[in-house]
Design an enzyme around this catalytic site. Sequence first.
Site, PDB file in Angstrom:
ATOM      1  N   ASN A 156       2.074   3.737  -7.565  1.00  0.00           N
ATOM      2  CA  ASN A 156       0.657   3.374  -7.636  1.00  0.00           C
ATOM      3  C   ASN A 156       0.034   3.513  -6.254  1.00  0.00           C
ATOM      4  OD1 ASN A 156       2.284   0.764  -7.945  1.00  0.00           O
ATOM      5  ND2 ASN A 156       0.319  -0.181  -7.592  1.00  0.00           N
ATOM      6  N   ASP A 157      -0.625   2.535  -5.728  1.00  0.00           N
ATOM      7  CA  ASP A 157      -1.527   2.715  -4.578  1.00  0.00           C
ATOM      8  C   ASP A 157      -0.947   3.501  -3.394  1.00  0.00           C
ATOM      9  OD1 ASP A 157      -2.299   0.664  -6.241  1.00  0.00           O
ATOM     10  OD2 ASP A 157      -2.525  -0.824  -4.657  1.00  0.00           O
ATOM     11  N   GLU A 185      -9.589  -6.036  -5.137  1.00  0.00           N
ATOM     12  CA  GLU A 185      -8.347  -5.497  -4.583  1.00  0.00           C
ATOM     13  C   GLU A 185      -8.646  -4.405  -3.554  1.00  0.00           C
ATOM     14  OE1 GLU A 185      -4.922  -5.991  -7.900  1.00  0.00           O
ATOM     15  OE2 GLU A 185      -6.193  -4.255  -8.222  1.00  0.00           O
TER      16      GLU A 185
HETATM   17  C1  FRU Z   1      -3.691  -2.316  -6.933  1.00  0.00           C
HETATM   18  C2  FRU Z   1      -2.656  -3.400  -6.767  1.00  0.00           C
HETATM   19  C3  FRU Z   1      -2.781  -4.097  -5.423  1.00  0.00           C
HETATM   20  C4  FRU Z   1      -1.386  -4.622  -5.203  1.00  0.00           C
HETATM   21  C5  FRU Z   1      -0.554  -3.500  -5.768  1.00  0.00           C
HETATM   22  C6  FRU Z   1       0.750  -3.937  -6.386  1.00  0.00           C
HETATM   23  O1  FRU Z   1      -3.320  -1.341  -7.841  1.00  0.00           O
HETATM   24  O2  FRU Z   1      -2.718  -4.335  -7.839  1.00  0.00           O
HETATM   25  O3  FRU Z   1      -3.765  -5.119  -5.394  1.00  0.00           O
HETATM   26  O4  FRU Z   1      -1.105  -4.859  -3.861  1.00  0.00           O
HETATM   27  O5  FRU Z   1      -1.343  -2.859  -6.749  1.00  0.00           O
HETATM   28  O6  FRU Z   1       1.504  -2.817  -6.763  1.00  0.00           O
END
Ligand code: FRU
Length: 479
Positions: free
Chosen positions: A40-41, A218
């Site tokens: 993810n991020d 976020e």
């Molecule tokens: C955004 C998020 C962030 C967090 C991460 C966890 O997609 O929810 O806020 O740090 O992913 O994987």
Amino acid sequence: MKQDNIQIQINDAVAGNRAYVHNDPYHLEYHLMPPVGLANDPNGLIYFKGTYHIFFQWNPFGTTHGYKAWGHYTSTNLIDWRLEPAALKPEAWYDKNGCYSGSAIEHDGVLYLFYTGNVKDAQDQRSTYQCLAVSEDGIDFDKKGPVLHLPEGYTPHFRDPKVWKSGNEWLMILGAQNTSLKGEAVLARSENLTDWEFIGPVAGNDMNGLRDFGYMWECPDLFPLSDKDVLIVCPQGLEAAGDDYHNLFQAGYFIGEFDSSNHTFQHGSFAELDKGFDFYAPQTFTDGSGRRILLGWMGMTDDQEQNHPTIRNNWIHALTIPRALEIRNGVLVQQPVTELKKLRGHKKHYSKLELEKDVAFREVIAPMSEMLLTFTRPVEEAFEMDIRNTLNISYVANRLTVERRTFEGTDTEQRTFSLDLLSELQIFVDRSSVEIFVNGGETVVTSRYFPTDDDAVNIRGHMHFDLSVWEIESGRVDI
Ligand code: FRU
């Protein structure tokens, strides 16, 4: 590199999945994707000692959210990428349930990573710690533990530190939920990068005229651009309104003025960064070239995840291409970084094409292609472009619509917005993604797609246009 037990398990997971990933028709060729598991991020984006580092949220052990390490790619040119050992793994008491998102900064030749340690107790109650890890070579990191604890007035949904130098101090912006269950971006400050003092909210619900604007914010990122300041943030809990906010969570920006002496931010209204289906949690950095570069997560935490066709090959999600930011007419504009032109291979060019109504122009394209379509006269009536019979772009009555086949393959879904004039479409196609830059990046539409059959683009409409199509070279991401 220290080869601890978990890294050996990660290496085994990567090696064990290599054949599955490489035989997957949806394997992305020039986007960063996980060699196995879930990404993810984007995290910790930095140009450090001549190398670009892109870290990312990574579960190498499954295609679900759960285990969260920091995966790591490096590059010297933003197009050839090498997978490095995971930089952070959830092993310490303060991050045992996830090394969540964060950022990187260089000071005196040392790379500092700030991230959120996520901890759950036996009753599933969450605690969060903002943590530091340092490295001299950018590969091996030493964890230094928590540097900021949860302040009064906030729930443990307090995360995603982004750090930058501001005058004689360093500032950290974080995503937060206050105890009234409303989203905010908050600041902390430090004079030495290890001792941090909480300041308070800099933007959020009930500030600057914002009301009912999400239960959690976020991944905030606050940076100067041209003579303005930009706050990028991802609010959760916005209701769909007109053409806006149709994904489960939103990623967007405010343009304004940050006053670094009293830590306040006056800003205008919120605008979405991307009008597609798969874009979230972007982060930016600078590389000394004067550019502000953004990468986003080309994904979304939602019900669709279980239908991704790549799960059968043990991977899911990816990052966008790097995009350079600029402000044009009060709008944040994104353009593919110029380095991507080096990926252009075989080219076809058609100039002064003229289409009559109901006559289609058909062009067979490679699975990885870049297309640049310039309208030499305003579109009369309708324009339509169908990519591999799976994703359709249309422009009718001053509305641009992108429609794709859903991941189950049984239905279609749309995103749409108004656009006064359509002058240019620059489209980056990878084996299972399409990024559309409209009118020089004034609007961007990012979507995964999973074509099954046709290998052509079909264009219809009554229109005059120039078209260039490049094959994009593959195999530049070494996984
Ligand atoms: C955004 C998020 C962030 C967090 C991460 C966890 O997609 O929810 O806020 O740090 O992913 O994987």
